[in-house]
Design an enzyme around this catalytic site. Structure first.
Site, short mmCIF file in Angstrom:
data_model
loop_
_atom_site.label_atom_id
_atom_site.label_comp_id
_atom_site.label_asym_id
_atom_site.label_seq_id
_atom_site.Cartn_x
_atom_site.Cartn_y
_atom_site.Cartn_z
N CYS A 165 39.44 49.94 32.63
CA CYS A 165 40.61 50.34 33.41
C CYS A 165 41.88 50.15 32.58
O CYS A 165 41.89 49.49 31.55
CB CYS A 165 40.70 49.51 34.69
SG CYS A 165 41.10 47.77 34.40
N CYS A 188 44.60 48.83 34.09
CA CYS A 188 45.42 47.87 34.81
C CYS A 188 45.16 46.42 34.41
O CYS A 188 46.05 45.57 34.50
CB CYS A 188 45.24 48.03 36.33
SG CYS A 188 43.52 48.08 36.89
N ASP A 219 52.42 36.15 37.24
CA ASP A 219 50.97 35.99 37.34
C ASP A 219 50.69 35.07 38.53
O ASP A 219 51.54 34.26 38.91
CB ASP A 219 50.44 35.38 36.04
CG ASP A 219 48.99 35.02 36.12
OD1 ASP A 219 48.17 35.88 36.49
OD2 ASP A 219 48.67 33.84 35.87
N ARG A 220 49.50 35.16 39.11
CA ARG A 220 49.21 34.33 40.29
C ARG A 220 48.58 32.99 39.91
O ARG A 220 49.21 31.94 40.02
CB ARG A 220 48.29 35.10 41.26
CG ARG A 220 48.21 34.47 42.65
CD ARG A 220 47.09 35.08 43.48
NE ARG A 220 45.78 34.48 43.15
CZ ARG A 220 44.64 34.77 43.78
NH1 ARG A 220 44.64 35.69 44.74
NH2 ARG A 220 43.52 34.20 43.42
N ASP A 221 47.33 33.01 39.43
CA ASP A 221 46.57 31.77 39.21
C ASP A 221 47.03 31.07 37.94
O ASP A 221 47.06 31.67 36.86
CB ASP A 221 45.08 32.09 39.13
CG ASP A 221 44.56 32.73 40.41
OD1 ASP A 221 45.09 32.40 41.48
OD2 ASP A 221 43.66 33.59 40.32
N ASP A 266 50.76 32.37 32.37
CA ASP A 266 50.32 31.13 31.72
C ASP A 266 49.33 31.35 30.58
O ASP A 266 48.90 30.38 29.97
CB ASP A 266 49.70 30.20 32.76
CG ASP A 266 48.40 30.76 33.34
OD1 ASP A 266 48.35 31.97 33.61
OD2 ASP A 266 47.44 29.98 33.51
N HIS A 279 38.99 44.88 38.59
CA HIS A 279 37.96 45.35 37.65
C HIS A 279 37.49 44.24 36.74
O HIS A 279 38.15 43.21 36.57
CB HIS A 279 38.50 46.52 36.81
CG HIS A 279 39.00 47.65 37.64
ND1 HIS A 279 40.34 47.98 37.73
CD2 HIS A 279 38.35 48.53 38.43
CE1 HIS A 279 40.48 49.02 38.54
NE2 HIS A 279 39.29 49.37 38.98
#
Length: 498
Positions: free
Chosen positions: A418, A420, A333-335, A447, A412
């Site tokens: 969606c 995704c 995951d990014r953030d 997280d 989205h």
């Protein structure tokens, strides 16, 4: 006798003899493979392979990532107890399928692989050239995948081919050593597979020096005595290093006006170079073109070999042995996981990696594991971030943490329906497909609960790294938790929990 359950995987870059490789397999009848998987490893193929329309042949693409990646794409897609690998330039005879079936029949469970006998014809009426001697050496090489069959279960256990090897060099030796280290045996079968006498031109020996970078990786992951384990004699790198040092010393002494020293060092360099050239010339045809090429390349090979080895030592300085239980890919995951969470961040200047992120991602890469990012970014749907701002923020993440093998971003909103947006599995499934792996071979690190729920829905392993925004209920429901990102990566690399 029961039918031998095997599939054949052929990676290719579009060589014209590909159909010749497949024809005996297609005509084999009951002894033939369950399926034939051809993996097109051309970077941007302009046309379909000529075998794409053949009944019984499945064509996949691996995006020009090299033979290790192409074979991984092939065996992961194939079915069967055994996976037989063939190169796209061999010429299996009509009885090859039946002889392969005989080689595999009745092998005990501790035997994980069977190698075919590669037959390279000698040139007629003359000694082989330097380039031809390289091909002739294949007949004595151990565990090469020009014709090599492995149990599919063992390939899955050791993680398949290590894609840190980008060329058709050492990737098969590395796999064999990892299979042996896992406690399995490898045998040589009775089947024979002719290989054409390939002519790589007078200057092919210079291109071959790139293999010294791969040898650096072999030493890093298998130790300094790896050559002994595969029956190879020591290389000439130490002598090349001495020759290169003498050449550098000659140039330095001449440039600084030390003529006697330059002359002495130059004589020593010339003697070593002449010995190297004479040995290569004596083994081949004594025609003017070959002799000239051997003289020139014998002077160039030592410094080029040392340069490529230095490149490999630097590139693989942090390389780790590939753990048998390591995943094929780790998707982050990014953030809140890789970088501090700035809600709807549109400013690359605000991107700050979490503590230990650089080291954690670097360890995954060093272990030969593909890395990717799967991130919900509904700010685009909400009109709070433009697609260009999102692109720049992601580019900043890569600038700080290094390149990722795959990115999947859902732009989205909650109500868009969606497939995704996490906790749905779409991004994980799509990322795995691009990497040529199964979702079950991936680990997802995030997280919040949506990250591990998406992993579960895709059949991947999920590891939660809680932070200040992680709800207690999400922690309680997570199948695995880790205190830091680095700990999560280490857990992933060690293999499945329990």
């Amino acid at each position: 006798m029961a039918r031998t359950d095997y599939a054949v995987v052929v990676p290719t870059v579009g060589r014209p003899g590909l159909e010749r490789v497949l024809r005996p397999l297609l005509d084999a009848g009951d002894d033939g493979p369950l399926e034939i998987v051809v993996v097109d490893d051309r970077l941007e193929p302009a046309d379909e392979l000529p075998v794409a329309g053949l009944a019984g042949v499945r064509v996949l693409r691996s995006g020009g990532r090299g033979p290790a990646a192409a074979r991984n794409v092939g065996w992961r897609a194939a079915t069967g107890e055994w996976i037989a690998f063939l190169d796209d330039d061999v010429a299996p005879p009509a009885d090859w399928p039946s002889r392969l079936a005989a080689d595999l029949a009745g092998l005990p469970a501790h035997v994980a692989g069977s190698q075919g006998r590669i037959v390279v014809p000698e040139p007629v009426g003359r000694r082989p050239t330097d380039a031809e001697r390289g091909t002739l050496a294949l007949s004595e090489a151990r565990w090469i995948t020009a014709d090599m069959a492995y149990r599919r279960s063992v390939l899955a256990e050791v993680g398949g081919f290590d894609e840190r090897f980008p060329r058709a060099y050492r990737e098969d030796t590395d796999l064999a050593l990892r299979v042996i280290d896992a406690g399995y045996g490898l045998v040589r079968g009775e089947r024979r597979c002719p290989h054409p006498l390939r002519e790589d031109g007078h200057w092919g020996s210079l291109r071959a020096q790139r293999g010294n970078a791969d040898n650096a990786l072999m030493r890093r992951v298998h130790g300094p005595r790896w050559r002994e384990r595969v029956g190879e004699r020591p290389g000439r790198l130490r002598r090349h290093a001495l020759t290169s040092a003498l050449l550098a010393g000659t140039a330095f002494a001449a440039a600084t006006g030390h003529r006697r020293s330059a002359a002495a060092l130059g004589l020593a360099w010339g003697a070593l170079t002449a010995e190297f050239a004479a040995r290569r010339i004596a083994a081949g045809p004594l025609n003017p073109a070959e002799v000239t090429a051997m003289v020139v390349t014998s002077a160039l090979i030592p410094p080029l070999a040392c340069y490529q080895r230095a490149v490999g030592e630097v590139r693989h300085r942090r390389a780790l042995p590939r753990s048998p239980g390591a995943p094929a890919a780790i998707l982050f995951d990014r953030d809140g996981t890789l970088v501090h969470d700035v809600p709807y961040n549109a400013d690359p200047a605000l991107v700050r990696p979490v503590r230990g992120a650089r080291a954690a991602v670097r360890r995954a890469r060093a272990a030969g594991v593909r890395v990717g990012v799967v991130s919900n970014q509904s700010g685009v749907a909400r009109g709070l971030i433009s697609p260009e701002q999102l692109r720049r923020v992601n580019a900043r993440v890569e600038a700080l943490l290094g390149p990722f093998d795959v990115w999947r971003v859902c732009v989205h909103g909650d109500g868009d329906g969606c497939d995704c947006r996490k906790p749905r599995p779409g991004m994980i499934e799509s990322a795995a497909a691009e990497l040529g792996v199964e979702p079950g071979e991936c680990v997802v690190i995030g997280d919040i609960g949506a990250d591990v729920e998406a992993a579960r829905a895709a059949g991947a392993r999920g590891i939660l790294v809680p932070n200040g925004r992680t709800r207690p209920a999400e922690v309680a429901a997570a199948p695995e938790t880790a205190g830091t990102l680095g700990e999560a990566v280490d857990r992933a690399l060690r293999g499945p929990a329990g």
